[in-house]
Design a protein around this motif. Structure first.
Motif, PDB file in Angstrom:
ATOM      1  N   GLU A  34       0.804  -1.339  -0.025  1.00 49.22           N
ATOM      2  CA  GLU A  34       0.124   0.131  -0.070  1.00 49.22           C
ATOM      3  C   GLU A  34       0.894   1.183  -0.086  1.00 49.22           C
ATOM      4  O   GLU A  34       1.514   1.674  -1.028  1.00 49.22           O
ATOM      5  CB  GLU A  34      -1.095  -0.097   1.187  1.00 49.22           C
ATOM      6  N   ASN A  68      -3.643  -3.414  -0.834  1.00 52.92           N
ATOM      7  CA  ASN A  68      -4.300  -1.958  -1.077  1.00 52.92           C
ATOM      8  C   ASN A  68      -5.734  -1.905  -0.929  1.00 52.92           C
ATOM      9  O   ASN A  68      -6.255  -3.154  -1.020  1.00 52.92           O
ATOM     10  CB  ASN A  68      -4.122  -1.693  -2.628  1.00 52.92           C
ATOM     11  N   PRO A  69      -6.355  -0.796  -0.494  1.00 53.85           N
ATOM     12  CA  PRO A  69      -7.982  -0.904  -0.464  1.00 53.85           C
ATOM     13  C   PRO A  69      -8.372  -0.453  -1.817  1.00 53.85           C
ATOM     14  O   PRO A  69      -7.568  -0.505  -2.836  1.00 53.85           O
ATOM     15  CB  PRO A  69      -7.962   0.432   0.461  1.00 53.85           C
ATOM     16  N   GLY A  70      -9.532  -0.952  -1.915  1.00 53.85           N
ATOM     17  CA  GLY A  70     -10.434  -0.504  -2.945  1.00 53.85           C
ATOM     18  C   GLY A  70     -10.181  -1.371  -4.305  1.00 53.85           C
ATOM     19  O   GLY A  70     -10.238  -2.433  -4.010  1.00 53.85           O
ATOM     20  N   SER A  71      -9.944  -0.767  -5.536  1.00 56.47           N
ATOM     21  CA  SER A  71     -10.093  -1.715  -6.650  1.00 56.47           C
ATOM     22  C   SER A  71      -8.841  -2.582  -6.843  1.00 56.47           C
ATOM     23  O   SER A  71      -8.999  -3.857  -7.511  1.00 56.47           O
ATOM     24  CB  SER A  71     -10.232  -0.771  -7.886  1.00 56.47           C
ATOM     25  N   GLN A  73      -7.455  -4.352  -4.371  1.00 61.64           N
ATOM     26  CA  GLN A  73      -7.466  -5.525  -3.210  1.00 61.64           C
ATOM     27  C   GLN A  73      -7.720  -6.733  -3.399  1.00 61.64           C
ATOM     28  O   GLN A  73      -7.223  -7.830  -3.243  1.00 61.64           O
ATOM     29  CB  GLN A  73      -8.474  -4.824  -2.183  1.00 61.64           C
ATOM     30  N   GLU A  74      -8.817  -7.035  -4.667  1.00 59.52           N
ATOM     31  CA  GLU A  74      -8.981  -8.424  -4.904  1.00 59.52           C
ATOM     32  C   GLU A  74      -7.697  -9.067  -5.521  1.00 59.52           C
ATOM     33  O   GLU A  74      -7.141 -10.220  -5.213  1.00 59.52           O
ATOM     34  CB  GLU A  74     -10.181  -8.483  -5.815  1.00 59.52           C
ATOM     35  N   LYS A  92      -7.634   0.735   6.011  1.00 62.62           N
ATOM     36  CA  LYS A  92      -8.842   1.740   5.791  1.00 62.62           C
ATOM     37  C   LYS A  92     -10.308   1.019   5.773  1.00 62.62           C
ATOM     38  O   LYS A  92     -10.989   1.281   5.009  1.00 62.62           O
ATOM     39  CB  LYS A  92      -8.697   2.592   4.633  1.00 62.62           C
ATOM     40  N   SER A  94     -13.744   0.232   7.021  1.00 60.16           N
ATOM     41  CA  SER A  94     -14.891   1.034   7.855  1.00 60.16           C
ATOM     42  C   SER A  94     -16.236   0.156   8.073  1.00 60.16           C
ATOM     43  O   SER A  94     -16.915   0.806   8.792  1.00 60.16           O
ATOM     44  CB  SER A  94     -15.366   2.342   6.778  1.00 60.16           C
ATOM     45  N   GLU A  98     -16.264  -5.239   4.451  1.00 58.97           N
ATOM     46  CA  GLU A  98     -15.236  -5.284   3.718  1.00 58.97           C
ATOM     47  C   GLU A  98     -14.525  -6.398   4.138  1.00 58.97           C
ATOM     48  O   GLU A  98     -13.736  -7.145   3.519  1.00 58.97           O
ATOM     49  CB  GLU A  98     -14.267  -4.022   4.258  1.00 58.97           C
ATOM     50  N   GLN A 101     -15.950  -9.566   2.420  1.00 62.85           N
ATOM     51  CA  GLN A 101     -15.193  -9.501   1.055  1.00 62.85           C
ATOM     52  C   GLN A 101     -14.043 -10.518   0.928  1.00 62.85           C
ATOM     53  O   GLN A 101     -13.871 -11.237   0.024  1.00 62.85           O
ATOM     54  CB  GLN A 101     -15.416  -8.360   0.557  1.00 62.85           C
ATOM     55  N   THR A 119     -10.219   5.333   9.814  1.00 64.27           N
ATOM     56  CA  THR A 119     -11.456   6.358   9.373  1.00 64.27           C
ATOM     57  C   THR A 119     -12.316   6.365  10.620  1.00 64.27           C
ATOM     58  O   THR A 119     -12.229   5.497  11.202  1.00 64.27           O
ATOM     59  CB  THR A 119     -12.125   5.958   7.964  1.00 64.27           C
TER      60      THR A 119
END
Length: 277
Positions: A34, A68-71, A73-74, A92, A94, A98, A101, A119
């Motif tokens: 990250e 990484n967070p978001g797109s 991460q998968e 991150k 929240s 999450e 997932q 956050t």
């Protein structure tokens, strides 16, 4: 899985440091995909980390990856999955959704996760996050959290969050959180004092950014021989008592609450001894 006390971060795009970190004496290596990796280098870092994990011989050292967070991460989670991997650090976070997932992506593996609370939403969802699948322990990403809250990042400004995360961990029955990183790796005395303060708040262990920080963390969290002996004497005195309370050699009352703390000291010493042998 034995709980670690020291977690040493390594940038995921600097492979020449991976083996050095593994041999540094840390309990756990955290390969960072990250913040330590620029956007242009994310794919290269992911492939580099995945290849090293699959080939390394970790022994008793835990291997974690901060994804990484978001797109991204998968792809990160799918790439680094391997039997050598202890767990995933999820930045991150929240909400518990999450974690769910990530749990689905990890499938039937025994890989655990550690969510980072960074956050305001994460702070108030700390308990539900702590109770989510695979969660080994929570953490606080204090720099990102301070920016999100608009506070200066001082101990005073983060005191509520620290208490919230420790309490949520205990309520959920997971491991206590390790303390957040400090950029101070040159003043060992100040770093140790800061770590000792965080230990008093309920944190156990600490994330490190430099091998020089490992020693002070161990000094704080590994019980001394005197501390272990005192804890054992307290427990023995309570066991000999004919009621639920006793008095120690200094004349102080001993009850079950005191005994619980003493048992933690003895247990932590036993864990460290088993690792060292």
């Amino acid at each position: 899985m034995t709980s670690a006390l020291t977690y040493l971060y390594v940038p995921g795009d600097v492979p020449e440091r991976f083996d050095k970190a593994l041999a540094s004496g840390t309990d756990a290596v955290v390969l960072d995909l990250e913040d330590a990796v620029t956007a242009a280098n994310k794919d290269h870092a992911r492939a580099t980390v995945a290849q090293w994990i699959a080939a390394c011989e970790p022994g008793d050292v835990q291997i974690w990856v901060r994804v990484n967070p978001g797109s991204l991460q998968e792809a990160d989670i799918r790439a680094v999955g391997h039997s050598n991997l202890t767990g995933i650090w999820l930045p991150k976070v929240s909400s518990a959704q999450e974690i769910e997932q990530a749990d689905a992506l990890l499938g039937g593996s025994s890989t655990v996760v550690s969510p980072l609370i960074e956050t305001a939403a994460g702070v108030f969802a700390a308990l539900e996050i702590a109770r989510a699948p695979r969660v080994k322990f929570l953490q606080i990403g204090e720099v990102d959290l301070a920016a999100d809250l608009g506070v200066d990042g001082s101990a005073e400004s983060l005191s509520f969050v620290r208490a919230q995360v420790v309490a949520a961990s205990m309520a959920a029955g997971i491991d206590p959180p390790p303390a957040a990183v400090s950029r101070n790796f040159r003043d060992a005395e100040a770093f140790e004092a800061d770590t000792r303060m965080l230990a008093g708040l309920g944190f156990v262990g600490r994330s490190c950014i430099h091998p020089a920080q490992l020693g002070p963390v161990r000094t704080v969290f590994v019980p001394s021989e005197d501390e272990v002996r005192e804890a054992q004497e307290l427990l023995a005195a309570l066991e000999r008592a004919t009621s639920g309370v006793a008095v120690d050699s200094k004349g102080f009352l001993i009850d079950e609450a005191v005994a619980r703390t003493a048992r933690r000291v003895v247990a932590r010493a036993a864990v460290r001894e088993s690792i060292s042998t």
